[in-house]
Design a protein around this motif. Structure first.
Motif, PDB file in Angstrom:
ATOM      1  N   SER A   1       0.811  -1.223   0.000  1.00  0.00           N
ATOM      2  CA  SER A   1       0.000   0.000   0.000  1.00  0.00           C
ATOM      3  C   SER A   1       0.841   1.268   0.000  1.00  0.00           C
ATOM      4  O   SER A   1       0.333   2.337  -0.351  1.00  0.00           O
ATOM      5  N   VAL A   2       2.104   1.166   0.382  1.00  0.00           N
ATOM      6  CA  VAL A   2       2.950   2.367   0.449  1.00  0.00           C
ATOM      7  C   VAL A   2       4.026   2.374  -0.636  1.00  0.00           C
ATOM      8  O   VAL A   2       4.870   3.272  -0.666  1.00  0.00           O
ATOM      9  N   GLN A   3       3.997   1.397  -1.529  1.00  0.00           N
ATOM     10  CA  GLN A   3       4.992   1.351  -2.600  1.00  0.00           C
ATOM     11  C   GLN A   3       4.837   2.547  -3.527  1.00  0.00           C
ATOM     12  O   GLN A   3       3.727   2.945  -3.887  1.00  0.00           O
ATOM     13  N   ARG A   4       5.934   3.124  -3.917  1.00  0.00           N
ATOM     14  CA  ARG A   4       5.918   4.263  -4.830  1.00  0.00           C
ATOM     15  C   ARG A   4       5.578   3.811  -6.250  1.00  0.00           C
ATOM     16  O   ARG A   4       5.780   2.646  -6.608  1.00  0.00           O
ATOM     17  N   PRO A   5       5.077   4.716  -7.088  1.00  0.00           N
ATOM     18  CA  PRO A   5       4.724   4.342  -8.463  1.00  0.00           C
ATOM     19  C   PRO A   5       5.890   3.740  -9.248  1.00  0.00           C
ATOM     20  O   PRO A   5       5.671   2.902 -10.130  1.00  0.00           O
ATOM     21  N   ASP A   6       7.109   4.164  -8.933  1.00  0.00           N
ATOM     22  CA  ASP A   6       8.265   3.624  -9.653  1.00  0.00           C
ATOM     23  C   ASP A   6       8.746   2.294  -9.095  1.00  0.00           C
ATOM     24  O   ASP A   6       9.740   1.735  -9.565  1.00  0.00           O
ATOM     25  N   GLY A   7       8.033   1.754  -8.080  1.00  0.00           N
ATOM     26  CA  GLY A   7       8.379   0.467  -7.501  1.00  0.00           C
ATOM     27  C   GLY A   7       9.247   0.546  -6.266  1.00  0.00           C
ATOM     28  O   GLY A   7       9.461  -0.460  -5.585  1.00  0.00           O
ATOM     29  N   ALA A   8       9.759   1.726  -5.951  1.00  0.00           N
ATOM     30  CA  ALA A   8      10.691   1.892  -4.840  1.00  0.00           C
ATOM     31  C   ALA A   8       9.988   1.989  -3.497  1.00  0.00           C
ATOM     32  O   ALA A   8       8.767   2.209  -3.413  1.00  0.00           O
ATOM     33  N   PHE A   9      10.782   1.848  -2.449  1.00  0.00           N
ATOM     34  CA  PHE A   9      10.321   2.072  -1.085  1.00  0.00           C
ATOM     35  C   PHE A   9      11.242   3.095  -0.432  1.00  0.00           C
ATOM     36  O   PHE A   9      12.449   3.133  -0.703  1.00  0.00           O
ATOM     37  N   ALA A  10      10.643   3.916   0.427  1.00  0.00           N
ATOM     38  CA  ALA A  10      11.372   5.044   0.990  1.00  0.00           C
ATOM     39  C   ALA A  10      11.830   4.782   2.413  1.00  0.00           C
ATOM     40  O   ALA A  10      11.241   3.975   3.135  1.00  0.00           O
ATOM     41  N   ALA A  11      12.864   5.504   2.807  1.00  0.00           N
ATOM     42  CA  ALA A  11      13.303   5.519   4.195  1.00  0.00           C
ATOM     43  C   ALA A  11      12.394   6.453   4.980  1.00  0.00           C
ATOM     44  O   ALA A  11      11.498   7.097   4.424  1.00  0.00           O
ATOM     45  N   VAL A  12      12.633   6.558   6.275  1.00  0.00           N
ATOM     46  CA  VAL A  12      11.756   7.394   7.102  1.00  0.00           C
ATOM     47  C   VAL A  12      11.900   8.878   6.776  1.00  0.00           C
ATOM     48  O   VAL A  12      11.062   9.686   7.185  1.00  0.00           O
ATOM     49  N   ASP A  13      12.939   9.245   6.013  1.00  0.00           N
ATOM     50  CA  ASP A  13      13.068  10.635   5.575  1.00  0.00           C
ATOM     51  C   ASP A  13      12.275  10.912   4.306  1.00  0.00           C
ATOM     52  O   ASP A  13      12.308  12.023   3.773  1.00  0.00           O
ATOM     53  N   GLY A  14      11.557   9.888   3.806  1.00  0.00           N
ATOM     54  CA  GLY A  14      10.730  10.059   2.618  1.00  0.00           C
ATOM     55  C   GLY A  14      11.466   9.886   1.310  1.00  0.00           C
ATOM     56  O   GLY A  14      10.862   9.986   0.241  1.00  0.00           O
ATOM     57  N   VAL A  15      12.766   9.594   1.376  1.00  0.00           N
ATOM     58  CA  VAL A  15      13.587   9.442   0.177  1.00  0.00           C
ATOM     59  C   VAL A  15      13.695   7.959  -0.177  1.00  0.00           C
ATOM     60  O   VAL A  15      13.950   7.128   0.700  1.00  0.00           O
ATOM     61  N   PRO A  16      13.503   7.595  -1.446  1.00  0.00           N
ATOM     62  CA  PRO A  16      13.640   6.186  -1.824  1.00  0.00           C
ATOM     63  C   PRO A  16      15.089   5.735  -1.756  1.00  0.00           C
ATOM     64  O   PRO A  16      16.003   6.479  -2.121  1.00  0.00           O
ATOM     65  N   TYR A  17      15.290   4.534  -1.274  1.00  0.00           N
ATOM     66  CA  TYR A  17      16.627   3.941  -1.205  1.00  0.00           C
ATOM     67  C   TYR A  17      16.595   2.605  -1.938  1.00  0.00           C
ATOM     68  O   TYR A  17      15.652   1.826  -1.782  1.00  0.00           O
ATOM     69  N   THR A  18      17.641   2.332  -2.695  1.00  0.00           N
ATOM     70  CA  THR A  18      17.748   1.033  -3.346  1.00  0.00           C
ATOM     71  C   THR A  18      17.826  -0.071  -2.302  1.00  0.00           C
ATOM     72  O   THR A  18      17.186  -1.124  -2.431  1.00  0.00           O
ATOM     73  N   PHE A  19      18.602   0.167  -1.244  1.00  0.00           N
ATOM     74  CA  PHE A  19      18.761  -0.814  -0.178  1.00  0.00           C
ATOM     75  C   PHE A  19      17.420  -1.140   0.461  1.00  0.00           C
ATOM     76  O   PHE A  19      17.069  -2.314   0.632  1.00  0.00           O
ATOM     77  N   ASP A  20      16.655  -0.127   0.806  1.00  0.00           N
ATOM     78  CA  ASP A  20      15.373  -0.336   1.462  1.00  0.00           C
ATOM     79  C   ASP A  20      14.414  -1.121   0.570  1.00  0.00           C
ATOM     80  O   ASP A  20      13.688  -2.008   1.035  1.00  0.00           O
ATOM     81  N   THR A  21      14.421  -0.789  -0.713  1.00  0.00           N
ATOM     82  CA  THR A  21      13.545  -1.486  -1.653  1.00  0.00           C
ATOM     83  C   THR A  21      13.888  -2.971  -1.721  1.00  0.00           C
ATOM     84  O   THR A  21      12.995  -3.833  -1.757  1.00  0.00           O
ATOM     85  N   ALA A  22      15.182  -3.272  -1.711  1.00  0.00           N
ATOM     86  CA  ALA A  22      15.604  -4.681  -1.755  1.00  0.00           C
ATOM     87  C   ALA A  22      15.141  -5.452  -0.526  1.00  0.00           C
ATOM     88  O   ALA A  22      14.832  -6.648  -0.614  1.00  0.00           O
ATOM     89  N   GLN A  23      15.060  -4.775   0.619  1.00  0.00           N
ATOM     90  CA  GLN A  23      14.634  -5.479   1.833  1.00  0.00           C
ATOM     91  C   GLN A  23      13.135  -5.773   1.806  1.00  0.00           C
ATOM     92  O   GLN A  23      12.674  -6.765   2.392  1.00  0.00           O
ATOM     93  N   VAL A  24      12.376  -4.937   1.110  1.00  0.00           N
ATOM     94  CA  VAL A  24      10.946  -5.232   0.949  1.00  0.00           C
ATOM     95  C   VAL A  24      10.763  -6.392  -0.033  1.00  0.00           C
ATOM     96  O   VAL A  24       9.817  -7.179   0.098  1.00  0.00           O
ATOM     97  N   ILE A  25      11.679  -6.524  -0.988  1.00  0.00           N
ATOM     98  CA  ILE A  25      11.649  -7.704  -1.864  1.00  0.00           C
ATOM     99  C   ILE A  25      11.703  -8.970  -1.016  1.00  0.00           C
ATOM    100  O   ILE A  25      10.983  -9.942  -1.275  1.00  0.00           O
ATOM    101  N   ARG A  26      12.546  -8.975   0.008  1.00  0.00           N
ATOM    102  CA  ARG A  26      12.624 -10.137   0.903  1.00  0.00           C
ATOM    103  C   ARG A  26      11.249 -10.426   1.516  1.00  0.00           C
ATOM    104  O   ARG A  26      10.836 -11.583   1.634  1.00  0.00           O
ATOM    105  N   GLY A  27      10.566  -9.379   1.925  1.00  0.00           N
ATOM    106  CA  GLY A  27       9.252  -9.559   2.531  1.00  0.00           C
ATOM    107  C   GLY A  27       8.233 -10.131   1.561  1.00  0.00           C
ATOM    108  O   GLY A  27       7.503 -11.081   1.882  1.00  0.00           O
ATOM    109  N   PHE A  28       8.180  -9.565   0.368  1.00  0.00           N
ATOM    110  CA  PHE A  28       7.244 -10.064  -0.634  1.00  0.00           C
ATOM    111  C   PHE A  28       7.546 -11.523  -0.997  1.00  0.00           C
ATOM    112  O   PHE A  28       6.630 -12.336  -1.169  1.00  0.00           O
ATOM    113  N   MET A  29       8.818 -11.839  -1.108  1.00  0.00           N
ATOM    114  CA  MET A  29       9.203 -13.206  -1.468  1.00  0.00           C
ATOM    115  C   MET A  29       8.711 -14.216  -0.437  1.00  0.00           C
ATOM    116  O   MET A  29       8.372 -15.348  -0.773  1.00  0.00           O
TER     117      MET A  29
END
Length: 326
Positions: free
Chosen positions: A82-110
């Protein structure tokens, strides 16, 4: 790797037998996660924060799923979608998308996509984002590194991005997407060309937490000898108590780093070093079930905050400790 319920039950019953009025380390840690979850959302960075971290929530999902907390894990994955950005990324608590953070959500989805197949689209979009951030040379790029630092401003090593690669590789194999696999392997080869990749040194920003990410990633990527070479440096400074300094030459420990190093040792079958580290962590676990980010003289990594990622890796250690003892 999923651990069957029988192993989890043995973990609850045998290893942590205590009196009926006293909760086990495992139970307290799970209670901490449940008690600090933001209603309807994810888990915050620490007990003084009220915004969910998409990164930590993401890699907590497989931990909770493997502990038998499947409904909670699935609920958190749905929140992530529900909080995924349109470009597929996920953001840190500062609101900025991080590649690292997005990869950790991949673990969750998997961890839950087989039970919630509609999340495959979210999984693919997250993978597409991460794959797009890996250059032809294999460098992992990200919009920001602003949050990758200790309280004194010292920066963490960009080698942390090794931890981006295993979930992308695993997803590529599961989804039969060769470009994800190729991107992960480009990244691995890029990092392997770094002469100081497995050096545990403060001057290159490898806090034990960061070094732990790197060592576990190398194990998961099949780079066993490289991981062993790095972990030898941690073993060389481990104290009889089980404590591992946050950096060589300091007197304080990073709770998360100790758990992560123990996790890498467990994955390699090095029970002695891992057991000593986890035993030390059990001794410093707060009554709440959580852990401050660091303990000891000069501690500078969230020394007054109970951080959620320390609980995550501690729980992973308890699961693997029991699995290795079967």
């Amino acid at each position: 790797m999923r651990i069957f319920a029988s192993a989890v039950e043995r973990l609850r019953r045998l290893r942590f037998k205590q009196s009926a009025d006293k909760k086990t380390s495992l139970e307290k840690a799970i209670k901490w996660v449940k008690g600090h979850r933001i209603p309807g959302g994810g888990v915050p960075p620490h007990h003084k924060h009220n915004i969910a971290t998409q990164e930590v929530t993401g890699y907590l999902i497989p931990t909770l799923y493997n502990l038998g907390e499947k409904e909670l894990a699935k609920d958190l994955a749905i929140w992530e979608a529900s909080v995924q950005r349109p470009d597929g990324a996920f953001a840190a608590v500062d609101g900025v998308p991080y590649t690292f953070d997005t990869a950790q959500v991949i673990r969750g989805f998997m961890a839950v996509v087989d039970e919630i197949p509609e999340l495959e689209d979210n999984l693919r979009r997250a993978c597409n984002y991460v794959e797009s951030r890996i250059t032809r040379e294999g460098s992992v790029t990200t919009p920001s590194y602003a949050m990758w630092q200790c309280s004194d401003g010292s920066r963490f090593s960009e080698y942390t991005d090794l931890y981006v690669l295993p979930p992308l590789l695993e997803a590529g194999k599961k989804l039969s997407e060769t470009r994800y696999v190729d991107a992960a392997m480009r990244g691995l080869n890029y990092f392997k060309r770094k002469p100081d990749l497995v050096e545990f040194k403060p001057e290159i920003g490898t806090l034990s937490h960061i070094f732990g990410y790197m060592m576990e990633a190398l194990v998961d990527l099949g780079e066993i000898e490289l991981a062993k070479k790095g972990l030898q440096q941690a073993a060389a400074i481990q104290k009889e108590s089980g404590a591992i300094p946050a950096f060589p030459g300091v007197d304080w420990v990073c709770s998360t780093g100790m758990a992560q190093l123990a996790l890498a040792w467990y994955k390699l079958g090095d029970m002695e070093a891992a057991d000593k580290a986890v035993g030390y962590l059990e001794g410093i676990q707060n009554p709440s079930g959580g852990f401050y980010g660091s303990y000891g003289t000069g501690a500078k990594y969230f020394p007054q905050e109970e951080i959620s990622w320390a609980v995550k890796f501690f729980l992973d250690c308890l699961l693997l400790r029991e699995k290795n003892r079967r």
